[in-house]
Design an enzyme around this catalytic site. Structure first.
Site, PDB file in Angstrom:
ATOM      1  N   LYS A  77     -37.359  55.306  33.520  1.00 51.28           N
ATOM      2  CA  LYS A  77     -37.714  54.270  32.532  1.00 51.28           C
ATOM      3  C   LYS A  77     -39.212  54.301  32.347  1.00 51.28           C
ATOM      4  CE  LYS A  77     -36.660  50.691  29.918  1.00 51.28           C
ATOM      5  NZ  LYS A  77     -37.305  51.436  28.802  1.00 51.28           N
ATOM      6  N   LYS A 101     -44.191  50.556  39.539  1.00 49.32           N
ATOM      7  CA  LYS A 101     -44.079  49.271  38.812  1.00 49.32           C
ATOM      8  C   LYS A 101     -42.637  48.741  38.824  1.00 49.32           C
ATOM      9  CE  LYS A 101     -46.212  49.567  34.967  1.00 49.32           C
ATOM     10  NZ  LYS A 101     -46.612  49.860  33.564  1.00 49.32           N
ATOM     11  N   LYS A 113     -42.058  58.826  32.029  1.00 47.39           N
ATOM     12  CA  LYS A 113     -42.976  58.587  30.903  1.00 47.39           C
ATOM     13  C   LYS A 113     -42.962  59.819  30.022  1.00 47.39           C
ATOM     14  CE  LYS A 113     -46.243  55.398  29.788  1.00 47.39           C
ATOM     15  NZ  LYS A 113     -46.460  54.024  30.219  1.00 47.39           N
ATOM     16  N   THR A 197     -45.580  42.393  27.366  1.00 43.15           N
ATOM     17  CA  THR A 197     -46.598  42.940  28.278  1.00 43.15           C
ATOM     18  C   THR A 197     -47.819  42.026  28.308  1.00 43.15           C
ATOM     19  OG1 THR A 197     -45.778  45.138  27.713  1.00 43.15           O
ATOM     20  CG2 THR A 197     -47.838  45.029  28.958  1.00 43.15           C
ATOM     21  N   ASN A 228     -51.225  46.187  21.295  1.00 44.98           N
ATOM     22  CA  ASN A 228     -50.094  45.352  21.699  1.00 44.98           C
ATOM     23  C   ASN A 228     -50.430  44.514  22.939  1.00 44.98           C
ATOM     24  OD1 ASN A 228     -47.539  45.345  23.679  1.00 44.98           O
ATOM     25  ND2 ASN A 228     -46.891  44.945  21.595  1.00 44.98           N
ATOM     26  N   SER A 356     -37.939  45.071  28.701  1.00 41.56           N
ATOM     27  CA  SER A 356     -37.161  46.263  28.337  1.00 41.56           C
ATOM     28  C   SER A 356     -35.851  46.294  29.136  1.00 41.56           C
ATOM     29  CB  SER A 356     -37.954  47.535  28.642  1.00 41.56           C
ATOM     30  OG  SER A 356     -38.824  47.838  27.574  1.00 41.56           O
TER      31      SER A 356
HETATM   32  N1  LIG Z   1     -47.046  48.542  25.120  1.00 46.01           N
HETATM   33  C1  LIG Z   1     -46.557  48.200  26.314  1.00 46.01           C
HETATM   34  O1  LIG Z   1     -45.522  47.529  26.408  1.00 46.01           O
HETATM   35  C2  LIG Z   1     -47.270  48.573  27.563  1.00 46.01           C
HETATM   36  C3  LIG Z   1     -48.512  49.178  27.551  1.00 46.01           C
HETATM   37  N2  LIG Z   1     -49.179  49.389  28.726  1.00 46.01           N
HETATM   38  C4  LIG Z   1     -50.487  50.014  28.768  1.00 46.01           C
HETATM   39  O2  LIG Z   1     -51.433  49.177  28.099  1.00 46.01           O
HETATM   40  C5  LIG Z   1     -52.464  49.991  27.519  1.00 46.01           C
HETATM   41  C6  LIG Z   1     -52.551  49.686  26.043  1.00 46.01           C
HETATM   42  O3  LIG Z   1     -51.286  49.932  25.437  1.00 46.01           O
HETATM   43  P1  LIG Z   1     -50.847  49.279  24.041  1.00 46.01           P
HETATM   44  O4  LIG Z   1     -51.552  47.992  23.845  1.00 46.01           O
HETATM   45  O5  LIG Z   1     -49.388  49.345  24.001  1.00 46.01           O
HETATM   46  O6  LIG Z   1     -51.412  50.354  23.026  1.00 46.01           O
HETATM   47  P2  LIG Z   1     -51.816  50.144  21.501  1.00 46.01           P
HETATM   48  O7  LIG Z   1     -51.726  51.489  20.891  1.00 46.01           O
HETATM   49  O8  LIG Z   1     -51.070  49.026  20.902  1.00 46.01           O
HETATM   50  O9  LIG Z   1     -53.352  49.689  21.615  1.00 46.01           O
HETATM   51  C7  LIG Z   1     -54.337  50.465  22.240  1.00 46.01           C
HETATM   52  C8  LIG Z   1     -55.659  49.764  22.069  1.00 46.01           C
HETATM   53  O10 LIG Z   1     -56.655  50.479  22.803  1.00 46.01           O
HETATM   54  C9  LIG Z   1     -57.779  50.685  21.960  1.00 46.01           C
HETATM   55  N3  LIG Z   1     -58.501  51.871  22.358  1.00 46.01           N
HETATM   56  C10 LIG Z   1     -58.102  53.161  22.256  1.00 46.01           C
HETATM   57  N4  LIG Z   1     -59.071  53.975  22.698  1.00 46.01           N
HETATM   58  C11 LIG Z   1     -60.087  53.184  23.075  1.00 46.01           C
HETATM   59  C12 LIG Z   1     -61.370  53.435  23.625  1.00 46.01           C
HETATM   60  N5  LIG Z   1     -61.783  54.673  23.860  1.00 46.01           N
HETATM   61  N6  LIG Z   1     -62.170  52.377  23.924  1.00 46.01           N
HETATM   62  C13 LIG Z   1     -61.749  51.122  23.682  1.00 46.01           C
HETATM   63  N7  LIG Z   1     -60.537  50.816  23.172  1.00 46.01           N
HETATM   64  C14 LIG Z   1     -59.728  51.849  22.873  1.00 46.01           C
HETATM   65  C15 LIG Z   1     -57.185  50.801  20.566  1.00 46.01           C
HETATM   66  O11 LIG Z   1     -58.151  50.560  19.580  1.00 46.01           O
HETATM   67  C16 LIG Z   1     -56.126  49.718  20.616  1.00 46.01           C
HETATM   68  O12 LIG Z   1     -56.718  48.462  20.360  1.00 46.01           O
HETATM   69  C17 LIG Z   1     -52.084  51.437  27.869  1.00 46.01           C
HETATM   70  O13 LIG Z   1     -52.696  51.784  29.070  1.00 46.01           O
HETATM   71  C18 LIG Z   1     -50.580  51.354  28.076  1.00 46.01           C
HETATM   72  O14 LIG Z   1     -50.087  52.394  28.869  1.00 46.01           O
HETATM   73  C19 LIG Z   1     -48.640  48.991  29.922  1.00 46.01           C
HETATM   74  C20 LIG Z   1     -47.436  48.386  29.990  1.00 46.01           C
HETATM   75  C21 LIG Z   1     -46.603  48.231  28.824  1.00 46.01           C
HETATM   76  O1  LIG Z   2     -40.871  49.112  28.476  1.00 44.71           O
HETATM   77  C1  LIG Z   2     -40.780  50.136  29.112  1.00 44.71           C
HETATM   78  O2  LIG Z   2     -39.732  50.674  29.401  1.00 44.71           O
HETATM   79  C2  LIG Z   2     -42.003  50.857  29.654  1.00 44.71           C
HETATM   80  C3  LIG Z   2     -43.318  50.273  29.310  1.00 44.71           C
HETATM   81  C4  LIG Z   2     -44.387  51.187  29.828  1.00 44.71           C
HETATM   82  O3  LIG Z   2     -44.487  52.319  29.403  1.00 44.71           O
HETATM   83  C5  LIG Z   2     -45.288  50.722  30.865  1.00 44.71           C
HETATM   84  O4  LIG Z   2     -44.998  49.711  31.516  1.00 44.71           O
HETATM   85  O5  LIG Z   2     -46.314  51.371  31.086  1.00 44.71           O
END
Ligand SMILES: NC(=O)C1=CN([C@@H]2O[C@H](COP(=O)(O)OP(=O)(O)OC[C@H]3O[C@@H](n4cnc5c(N)ncnc54)[C@H](O)[C@@H]3O)[C@@H](O)[C@H]2O)C=CC1
Ligand SMILES: O=C(O)CCC(=O)C(=O)O
Length: 423
Positions: A77, A101, A113, A197, A228, A356
């Site tokens: 997952k 996690k 992943k 998240t 997000n 999820s």
């Molecule tokens: N979407 C989810 O449900 C989950 C996401 N995460 C983690 O959270 C983090 C963010 O993921 P999301 O918010 O989903 O991605 P997203 O794609 O929605 O947002 C990413 C954000 O990071 C910013 N960003 C990218 N490169 C950057 C840089 N060099 N400097 C500053 N900001 C930068 C982007 O502008 C954007 O605002 C990642 O590490 C991801 O693995 C962890 C758990 C779950």
């Molecule tokens: O919702 C999921 O299954 C995984 C989310 C994820 O990629 C993370 O927690 O880093």
């Protein structure tokens, strides 16, 4: 340092970071340390070539990955990332952090992943759909509702999940809603998943602040990444009395010492795609993000952000890891020396995969819950898991990350031991 022939990690690279976290937990695993080597290698790693015809008629090839780090406690997952810097080594680390996690919050999953090395901003919607469908077909031999269930991560969303679900379903000849989570609601998605998240980052952060005696009212918060995870966490902190003083994303860094107006900023970013140019804030140099005085710092973008040098400059009481792997081992050592508490990714951002899991359960039973039910169950799981990790940390006098790994690795290796090795 390399423990495998096919990657060359360094001390502070993602897989190197993960390996050092496993080294740190090993002394706390008792007799289960006999099995610890299984955590230092992925169960299965698939590299796929994704050829597509671009809108201009030429053919482009993209490199895609799906890594199943562990299947010991259940199906794989974890999310799928689209980013130009994606590598096998990075996806291996991200899949391993999913194993930890999922076990830390006691979900019945292993860890996996995926990712594609591309910049989605350079592709049209049609090209993005083609890449997604081809990638899904290529990894179709190892994913499935009881094998490995992808979900959104950086630069992927409900639309990408819808295409993945549709492609997989066409290939197996039956609608398989349970093959991915984070889907749109009409396709068997769950209420609350989009916000889960960020909500989890807030809920776990609030628990940590309470224990550390940091007042939510007026707390100064800086957030790196306004996608997000970062945007929803920031919105919830602001709604509960904190002041979001600094936000950084890929377009720039904005600061307002009196607190940014979250409703205006969210609207602006939805229209403009980034924080740059937001009125009601001053623009500061990106590197100065790390100098802002805060109570809570939330890295919610990418790995490896809190380096040794940045950790020396950070002025905060609590680092709340919304991103996966944002703190390097060298950065973490400096933070520890300076008495700055780190709430690790494997609990701080576990809200997404928890909902999820709820989505997957709802799809299997074809019975859907209300958003209130989802949020209640989510908060209960996260608060309970954080309490256990906090107590483990106090019992052994170890950092929260090592405590979270102790809880999680004990669960994984206990399952490993009980399953045995022989075919
Ligand atoms: N979407 C989810 O449900 C989950 C996401 N995460 C983690 O959270 C983090 C963010 O993921 P999301 O918010 O989903 O991605 P997203 O794609 O929605 O947002 C990413 C954000 O990071 C910013 N960003 C990218 N490169 C950057 C840089 N060099 N400097 C500053 N900001 C930068 C982007 O502008 C954007 O605002 C990642 O590490 C991801 O693995 C962890 C758990 C779950
Ligand atoms: O919702 C999921 O299954 C995984 C989310 C994820 O990629 C993370 O927690 O880093």
């Amino acid at each position: 340092m390399p423990n495998l022939s096919f990657v060359s990690p360094t001390r502070n690279s993602p897989w190197g970071t993960y390996l050092s976290q496993i080294d740190a937990v090993e002394p706390y695993l008792g007799h289960l340390s006999r099995w610890v080597e299984t955590l230092r290698r992925p169960k299965r790693a698939l590299i796929v070539d994704i050829p597509i015809e671009l809108d201009n008629g030429t053919v482009a090839h993209y490199e895609g990955y799906r890594v199943q780090h562990s299947l010991t406690r259940g199906p794989g997952k974890g999310g799928v990332r689209y980013h130009p810097d994606v590598t096998l080594e990075e996806v291996m680390a991200l899949s391993a952090w999913m194993t930890i996690k999922n076990a830390a919050v006691n979900l019945p999953y292993g860890g996996a992943k995926g990712g594609i090395r591309l910049d989605p901003k350079t592709l049209s919607m049609k090209e993005l759909e083609k890449v997604t469908r081809r990638y899904t077909s290529e990894i179709g031999i190892i994913i499935g509702p009881t094998q490995d269930i992808p979900a959104p991560d950086v630069n992927t969303n409900g639309q990408i999940m819808a295409w993945m679900m549709d492609t997989y379903s066409m290939n197996v000849g039956a609608t398989a809603t349970g093959v991915v989570t984070g889907k749109p609601i009409p396709l068997g998605g769950s209420l609350g998943r989009v916000a889960a998240t960020g909500r989890g980052v807030f809920v776990v952060g609030r628990e940590a602040m309470r224990r550390l005696g940091i007042d939510m009212e007026g707390a100064r918060v800086a957030v790196q990444g306004f996608g997000n995870v970062g945007s929803i966490a920031a919105k919830m902190f602001a709604a509960n009395g904190a002041k979001i003083v600094t936000v950084q994303d890929h377009t720039g860094t904005i600061h307002n010492d009196n607190g940014l107006d979250m409703a205006d900023l969210l609207q602006y970013v939805a229209l403009r795609g980034g924080v740059e140019g937001f009125k009601g804030a001053e623009t500061i140099a990106n590197e100065n993000f790390w100098d802002v005085k805060t109570d809570v710092l939330i890295p919610a973008a990418l790995e490896g952000q809190i380096t040794d040098a940045r950790a020396q400059r950070i002025s905060t009481r609590l680092v709340l890891e919304g991103a996966n792997g944002p703190t390097t081992p060298d950065g973490e050592a400096v933070l520890a020396d300076r008495g700055i508490v780190v709430v690790p990714d494997v609990i701080a951002n576990a809200g997404g995969v928890t909902v999820s899991y709820f989505e997957w359960v709802q799809d299997f039973s074809s019975f859907f819950w209300t958003e209130d039910e989802i949020n209640l169950r989510l908060d209960k799981i996260l608060i309970g898991a954080f309490k256990g990790i906090w107590e483990t940390s106090e019992q052994h006098k170890i950092p929260l990350r090592t405590a979270a790994f102790t809880v999680a690795c004990t669960r994984v290796l206990q399952a490993r031991e009980e399953r045995g090795l022989y075919p």
